[in-house]
Design a protein around this motif. Structure first.
Motif, mmCIF file in Angstrom:
data_model
loop_
_atom_site.group_PDB
_atom_site.id
_atom_site.type_symbol
_atom_site.label_atom_id
_atom_site.label_comp_id
_atom_site.label_asym_id
_atom_site.label_seq_id
_atom_site.Cartn_x
_atom_site.Cartn_y
_atom_site.Cartn_z
ATOM 1 N N ILE A 75 56.113 -4.550 5.749
ATOM 2 C CA ILE A 75 54.997 -5.398 5.014
ATOM 3 C C ILE A 75 55.144 -5.326 3.478
ATOM 4 C CG2 ILE A 75 52.521 -5.724 4.570
ATOM 5 C CD1 ILE A 75 52.307 -4.446 7.282
ATOM 6 N N ARG A 76 55.545 -3.951 3.149
ATOM 7 C CA ARG A 76 55.707 -3.689 1.796
ATOM 8 C C ARG A 76 56.936 -4.519 1.220
ATOM 9 N NH1 ARG A 76 58.194 1.823 -0.891
ATOM 10 N NH2 ARG A 76 57.838 1.628 -2.906
ATOM 11 N N SER A 77 58.104 -4.854 2.022
ATOM 12 C CA SER A 77 59.189 -5.631 1.652
ATOM 13 C C SER A 77 58.887 -6.964 1.420
ATOM 14 C CB SER A 77 60.410 -5.157 2.524
ATOM 15 O OG SER A 77 61.475 -6.057 2.072
ATOM 16 N N PRO A 81 56.631 -13.652 -3.355
ATOM 17 C CA PRO A 81 55.721 -14.566 -3.361
ATOM 18 C C PRO A 81 55.460 -15.355 -2.132
ATOM 19 C CG PRO A 81 57.163 -14.913 -5.406
ATOM 20 C CD PRO A 81 57.805 -13.916 -4.244
ATOM 21 N N GLY A 82 54.132 -15.069 -1.565
ATOM 22 C CA GLY A 82 53.766 -15.620 -0.177
ATOM 23 C C GLY A 82 54.635 -15.135 0.912
ATOM 24 N N GLY A 83 55.231 -13.877 0.908
ATOM 25 C CA GLY A 83 55.985 -13.394 1.782
ATOM 26 C C GLY A 83 55.087 -12.852 2.979
ATOM 27 N N CYS A 100 52.955 -14.414 4.764
ATOM 28 C CA CYS A 100 52.168 -15.460 5.562
ATOM 29 C C CYS A 100 52.363 -15.300 7.096
ATOM 30 C CB CYS A 100 53.022 -16.708 5.238
ATOM 31 S SG CYS A 100 52.436 -17.438 3.843
ATOM 32 N N GLN A 101 51.568 -15.672 7.903
ATOM 33 C CA GLN A 101 51.498 -15.379 9.289
ATOM 34 C C GLN A 101 52.948 -15.380 10.012
ATOM 35 O OE1 GLN A 101 49.092 -18.193 11.699
ATOM 36 N NE2 GLN A 101 48.497 -19.034 9.752
ATOM 37 N N PHE A 102 53.788 -16.552 9.684
ATOM 38 C CA PHE A 102 54.790 -16.748 10.199
ATOM 39 C C PHE A 102 56.031 -15.856 9.859
ATOM 40 C CE2 PHE A 102 54.498 -19.944 6.567
ATOM 41 C CZ PHE A 102 55.659 -19.502 6.044
ATOM 42 N N ASP A 103 55.954 -15.319 8.954
ATOM 43 C CA ASP A 103 56.681 -14.071 8.446
ATOM 44 C C ASP A 103 56.433 -12.911 9.184
ATOM 45 O OD1 ASP A 103 58.130 -15.398 6.508
ATOM 46 O OD2 ASP A 103 56.713 -15.714 5.173
ATOM 47 N N LEU A 104 55.138 -12.495 9.030
ATOM 48 C CA LEU A 104 54.598 -11.348 9.737
ATOM 49 C C LEU A 104 53.600 -11.507 10.722
ATOM 50 C CD1 LEU A 104 54.631 -9.025 6.603
ATOM 51 C CD2 LEU A 104 56.297 -9.238 8.313
ATOM 52 N N PRO A 105 53.792 -11.992 11.922
ATOM 53 C CA PRO A 105 52.805 -12.166 12.825
ATOM 54 C C PRO A 105 52.068 -11.146 13.290
ATOM 55 C CG PRO A 105 55.205 -12.684 13.804
ATOM 56 C CD PRO A 105 55.251 -12.546 12.482
ATOM 57 N N SER A 106 52.831 -9.789 13.383
ATOM 58 C CA SER A 106 52.145 -8.673 13.787
ATOM 59 C C SER A 106 51.073 -8.230 12.527
ATOM 60 C CB SER A 106 53.144 -7.289 13.879
ATOM 61 O OG SER A 106 53.717 -7.081 12.717
ATOM 62 N N TYR A 107 51.419 -8.453 11.398
ATOM 63 C CA TYR A 107 50.337 -8.156 10.344
ATOM 64 C C TYR A 107 49.338 -9.104 10.358
ATOM 65 C CZ TYR A 107 48.921 -7.148 5.567
ATOM 66 O OH TYR A 107 47.828 -6.738 4.471
ATOM 67 N N HIS A 108 49.615 -10.431 10.765
ATOM 68 C CA HIS A 108 48.486 -11.295 10.941
ATOM 69 C C HIS A 108 47.500 -10.817 12.017
ATOM 70 C CE1 HIS A 108 46.590 -15.264 11.052
ATOM 71 N NE2 HIS A 108 46.800 -15.331 11.959
ATOM 72 N N PHE A 109 48.293 -10.426 13.099
ATOM 73 C CA PHE A 109 47.172 -9.671 14.288
ATOM 74 C C PHE A 109 46.567 -8.656 13.751
ATOM 75 C CE2 PHE A 109 46.844 -6.648 17.263
ATOM 76 C CZ PHE A 109 45.963 -7.072 18.258
ATOM 77 N N TRP A 110 46.811 -7.752 12.864
ATOM 78 C CA TRP A 110 46.318 -6.647 12.301
ATOM 79 C C TRP A 110 45.108 -7.104 11.203
ATOM 80 C CZ3 TRP A 110 45.426 -4.422 7.365
ATOM 81 C CH2 TRP A 110 44.967 -3.279 7.353
ATOM 82 N N LEU A 111 45.406 -7.811 10.554
ATOM 83 C CA LEU A 111 44.350 -8.526 9.589
ATOM 84 C C LEU A 111 43.149 -9.367 10.521
ATOM 85 C CD1 LEU A 111 46.500 -10.066 6.639
ATOM 86 C CD2 LEU A 111 44.995 -8.115 6.574
#
Length: 251
Positions: free
Chosen positions: A119-121, A126-128, A130-141
């Protein structure tokens, strides 16, 4: 009154930056929205970056010990409240013990978490995130706010001793000086240090003055220019006398 603080060395500059970041985390941690907790996490990464200085923990422990020795000298002083003194000493000793108990490099446990480092990376782009980049982070949010908050508190907790230590040091630093009323003639103020030492300057300006101080200082002199806020894109000197309070802070 609006307060402006200007650090005069890199150590105090780092502590002020960390203080600001910890306050920002605390604010967004109390929120409920995913955006609040996203901002809190990104700010935690900023804390990790600033706190990664190898000597930060040592600096804090040494300064706390120095302050403890100073306070010990006030023992049995009839003009000093023994209860208040004991409380201050206990707080310093607890903070020092917590800092000394921190093992390894500050925030190493975060660096070993591949999910967080991913996630940090991505967050540096910019805009890095987004849900299609990090679906697991989207799930956490999209998890329950209390669940996210518990995770954030768990990631932040091991670095709490840093916050407690810097809070004490900065509180003592701010209380070390006595404000003096000054006048910036035609918006300009200059002062030769004349051997006076300080670690931080504090300026207080009345809101009604509607000016912004631009400060430059070294061990020889202080220069302050008050500029008009509506001209910040192209700073223009406030060509009138400006009253302000100046405090030299030093531990």
């Amino acid at each position: 009154m609006i307060s402006y603080e200007y650090p005069l060395n890199e150590r105090i500059r780092t502590l002020l930056r960390l203080e600001d970041l910890y306050r920002k985390i605390a604010h967004f941690l109390r929120g409920q929205a995913p955006q609040d907790h996203h901002t809190a996490l990104i700010t935690l990464f900023e804390v990790l970056e600033v706190a990664s200085r190898a000597d930060l923990k040592v600096d804090l422990v040494q300064e706390l010990e120095r302050q403890r020795q100073i306070l010990m000298g006030f023992r049995n002083n009839p003009e000093i409240s023994e209860q208040a003194l004991s409380g201050a000493l206990y707080e310093i000793e607890q903070a020092s013990a917590s800092l000394l108990a921190m093992a390894g490099k500050i925030g190493q446990y975060l660096r070993e978490n591949d999910w967080l480092m991913g996630i940090r990376s991505r967050a540096s782009i910019p805009g890095g995130v987004c849900q299609f980049d990090l679906p697991s982070y989207h799930f956490w949010l999209n998890r329950d706010a209390d669940h996210r908050r518990r995770d954030l508190e768990g990631w932040l907790a091991p670095m709490t001793p840093i916050r407690e230590g810097l809070d004490i040091v900065l509180r003592l630093l701010r209380a070390s000086g006595r404000g003096e009323q000054q006048i910036a003639r035609c918006g300009t103020y200059q002062l030769t240090m004349g051997g006076r030492s300080a670690q931080m300057l504090r300026l207080q300006v009345a809101n009604s003055e509607a000016v912004v101080p631009e400060i430059s200082a070294n061990k020889y002199a202080i220069n302050i220019r008050f500029v008009m806020p509506e001209t910040l894109a192209r700073p223009r000197l406030a060509e009138r006398d400006v009253a302000f309070e100046l405090t030299f802070c030093s531990l």
